[in-house]
Design a protein around this motif. Structure first.
Motif, PDB file in Angstrom:
ATOM      1  N   LEU A  22     -13.384  32.269 -76.422  1.00 59.86           N
ATOM      2  CA  LEU A  22     -11.973  32.212 -76.051  1.00 59.86           C
ATOM      3  C   LEU A  22     -11.205  31.492 -77.139  1.00 59.86           C
ATOM      4  O   LEU A  22     -11.584  30.406 -77.578  1.00 59.86           O
ATOM      5  CB  LEU A  22     -11.812  31.456 -74.720  1.00 59.86           C
ATOM      6  CG  LEU A  22     -10.378  31.161 -74.262  1.00 59.86           C
ATOM      7  CD1 LEU A  22      -9.617  32.456 -74.004  1.00 59.86           C
ATOM      8  CD2 LEU A  22     -10.394  30.281 -73.010  1.00 59.86           C
ATOM      9  N   MET A  23     -10.106  32.108 -77.585  1.00 66.43           N
ATOM     10  CA  MET A  23      -9.246  31.517 -78.610  1.00 66.43           C
ATOM     11  C   MET A  23      -7.880  31.277 -77.998  1.00 66.43           C
ATOM     12  O   MET A  23      -7.190  32.226 -77.606  1.00 66.43           O
ATOM     13  CB  MET A  23      -9.121  32.473 -79.798  1.00 66.43           C
ATOM     14  CG  MET A  23      -8.384  31.897 -80.981  1.00 66.43           C
ATOM     15  SD  MET A  23      -9.514  30.915 -81.982  1.00 66.43           S
ATOM     16  CE  MET A  23      -8.416  30.252 -83.227  1.00 66.43           C
ATOM     17  N   LEU A  24      -7.465  30.014 -77.889  1.00 68.91           N
ATOM     18  CA  LEU A  24      -6.153  29.670 -77.364  1.00 68.91           C
ATOM     19  C   LEU A  24      -5.230  29.356 -78.541  1.00 68.91           C
ATOM     20  O   LEU A  24      -5.385  28.329 -79.192  1.00 68.91           O
ATOM     21  CB  LEU A  24      -6.249  28.467 -76.422  1.00 68.91           C
ATOM     22  CG  LEU A  24      -7.144  28.645 -75.193  1.00 68.91           C
ATOM     23  CD1 LEU A  24      -7.177  27.366 -74.376  1.00 68.91           C
ATOM     24  CD2 LEU A  24      -6.668  29.812 -74.341  1.00 68.91           C
ATOM     25  N   LYS A  51     -18.009  39.023 -76.935  1.00 68.88           N
ATOM     26  CA  LYS A  51     -16.724  39.316 -76.305  1.00 68.88           C
ATOM     27  C   LYS A  51     -15.724  38.239 -76.711  1.00 68.88           C
ATOM     28  O   LYS A  51     -16.006  37.050 -76.600  1.00 68.88           O
ATOM     29  CB  LYS A  51     -16.878  39.339 -74.786  1.00 68.88           C
ATOM     30  CG  LYS A  51     -15.557  39.509 -74.049  1.00 68.88           C
ATOM     31  CD  LYS A  51     -15.720  39.230 -72.573  1.00 68.88           C
ATOM     32  CE  LYS A  51     -14.356  39.204 -71.892  1.00 68.88           C
ATOM     33  NZ  LYS A  51     -14.446  38.784 -70.472  1.00 68.88           N
ATOM     34  N   VAL A  52     -14.543  38.656 -77.182  1.00 72.02           N
ATOM     35  CA  VAL A  52     -13.525  37.710 -77.636  1.00 72.02           C
ATOM     36  C   VAL A  52     -12.228  37.933 -76.867  1.00 72.02           C
ATOM     37  O   VAL A  52     -11.719  39.057 -76.812  1.00 72.02           O
ATOM     38  CB  VAL A  52     -13.254  37.855 -79.146  1.00 72.02           C
ATOM     39  CG1 VAL A  52     -12.147  36.901 -79.573  1.00 72.02           C
ATOM     40  CG2 VAL A  52     -14.526  37.597 -79.953  1.00 72.02           C
ATOM     41  N   ASP A  53     -11.694  36.867 -76.270  1.00 72.46           N
ATOM     42  CA  ASP A  53     -10.369  36.867 -75.668  1.00 72.46           C
ATOM     43  C   ASP A  53      -9.488  35.964 -76.514  1.00 72.46           C
ATOM     44  O   ASP A  53      -9.779  34.771 -76.667  1.00 72.46           O
ATOM     45  CB  ASP A  53     -10.404  36.356 -74.227  1.00 72.46           C
ATOM     46  CG  ASP A  53     -10.962  37.384 -73.259  1.00 72.46           C
ATOM     47  OD1 ASP A  53     -10.627  38.575 -73.406  1.00 72.46           O
ATOM     48  OD2 ASP A  53     -11.735  37.001 -72.353  1.00 72.46           O
ATOM     49  N   ALA A  54      -8.426  36.530 -77.085  1.00 71.48           N
ATOM     50  CA  ALA A  54      -7.498  35.773 -77.921  1.00 71.48           C
ATOM     51  C   ALA A  54      -6.167  35.665 -77.179  1.00 71.48           C
ATOM     52  O   ALA A  54      -5.534  36.679 -76.889  1.00 71.48           O
ATOM     53  CB  ALA A  54      -7.313  36.470 -79.261  1.00 71.48           C
ATOM     54  N   VAL A  55      -5.760  34.438 -76.869  1.00 70.55           N
ATOM     55  CA  VAL A  55      -4.583  34.206 -76.033  1.00 70.55           C
ATOM     56  C   VAL A  55      -3.452  33.620 -76.872  1.00 70.55           C
ATOM     57  O   VAL A  55      -3.617  32.577 -77.509  1.00 70.55           O
ATOM     58  CB  VAL A  55      -4.921  33.254 -74.865  1.00 70.55           C
ATOM     59  CG1 VAL A  55      -3.702  33.050 -73.968  1.00 70.55           C
ATOM     60  CG2 VAL A  55      -6.093  33.806 -74.052  1.00 70.55           C
ATOM     61  N   GLU A  56      -2.312  34.279 -76.854  1.00 71.71           N
ATOM     62  CA  GLU A  56      -1.147  33.857 -77.626  1.00 71.71           C
ATOM     63  C   GLU A  56       0.100  33.924 -76.739  1.00 71.71           C
ATOM     64  O   GLU A  56       0.371  34.949 -76.124  1.00 71.71           O
ATOM     65  CB  GLU A  56      -0.989  34.766 -78.851  1.00 71.71           C
ATOM     66  CG  GLU A  56       0.276  34.565 -79.645  1.00 71.71           C
ATOM     67  CD  GLU A  56       0.459  33.130 -80.097  1.00 71.71           C
ATOM     68  OE1 GLU A  56       1.502  32.546 -79.771  1.00 71.71           O
ATOM     69  OE2 GLU A  56      -0.444  32.591 -80.774  1.00 71.71           O
ATOM     70  N   VAL A  57       0.841  32.844 -76.692  1.00 73.56           N
ATOM     71  CA  VAL A  57       2.029  32.798 -75.836  1.00 73.56           C
ATOM     72  C   VAL A  57       3.193  33.584 -76.424  1.00 73.56           C
ATOM     73  O   VAL A  57       4.053  34.076 -75.699  1.00 73.56           O
ATOM     74  CB  VAL A  57       2.448  31.331 -75.575  1.00 73.56           C
ATOM     75  CG1 VAL A  57       3.047  30.700 -76.818  1.00 73.56           C
ATOM     76  CG2 VAL A  57       3.415  31.229 -74.396  1.00 73.56           C
TER      77      VAL A  57
END
Length: 199
Positions: A113-115, A134-140
């Motif tokens: 997980l990348m915040l 598995k990669v989840d990249a979170v960007e506001v």
């Protein structure tokens, strides 16, 4: 809680709550991803200026490097992301290179997980070298992510997904999901956003 979690904190994006009704100004919103050759042929200097509800930033070319640079009080103070167009698969900043040490503590990571995405260079690098992860990249900030796709080669795949959402909200809504590696790369005006901090 995951049995093996690696945390890394670096310089990247703010994770603040979206103000209802706010919309983006012009920010890499033509939907196109530039080829490497086209990026190499860009002139030196500011190639794009972006304004969003969260940030004011520019894309700057210096020689064969592209930078995403945040503006604070009107000045370009923060290098957010960088890519060397002669070696696009390499990480430019030393702090970004240090992120990869997480794999030492988790030898066979299955999820990450990348915040805070910025130009997406770190999340792409990890995905490229551990393709089964598995990669989840979170960007506001959607504008930042769009510029990452246009200038930094950010590309999603079946097991590499981006999410336009506040980092803390994302974690709350997925509190039962486990990740082998969690990177916190959220930053704003010299500080980690207050609501991303714990006690």
């Amino acid at each position: 809680m995951p049995s093996k979690i690696s945390y890394a904190v670096g310089v990247s994006l703010a994770a603040v709550f979206m103000i209802p009704g706010e919309t983006m100004a012009s920010t890499c919103d033509d939907g196109r991803s530039m080829t490497l050759e086209a990026r190499k042929n860009l002139p030196d200097g500011i190639v794009e200026t972006a304004e969003t509800p969260y940030h004011s930033f520019v894309i700057v070319k210096e020689g064969q490097r592209l930078f995403m640079r945040f503006r604070i009080r009107g000045y370009e103070r923060n290098n957010q992301s960088a890519i060397d167009l002669t070696q696009p698969e390499h990480l430019v900043f030393p702090y970004a290179q240090m992120f990869t040490l997480a794999s030492v503590y988790v030898p066979k990571p299955q999820s990450m997980l990348m915040l805070g995405v910025g130009g997406g260079t770190v999340s792409q690098y990890m995905h490229r070298h551990i393709k089964t992860m598995k990669v989840d990249a979170v960007e506001v900030d959607e504008g930042v992510l769009m510029c990452a796709k246009k200038y930094f080669g950010f590309q999603e795949s079946e097991n590499f997904k981006s999410h336009i959402q506040d980092g803390r909200v994302f974690l709350r809504r997925r509190k039962y999901e486990k990740y082998d590696i969690i990177y916190v790369d959220a930053f704003r005006a010299g500080y980690v956003p207050f609501h991303m901090l714990t006690k």
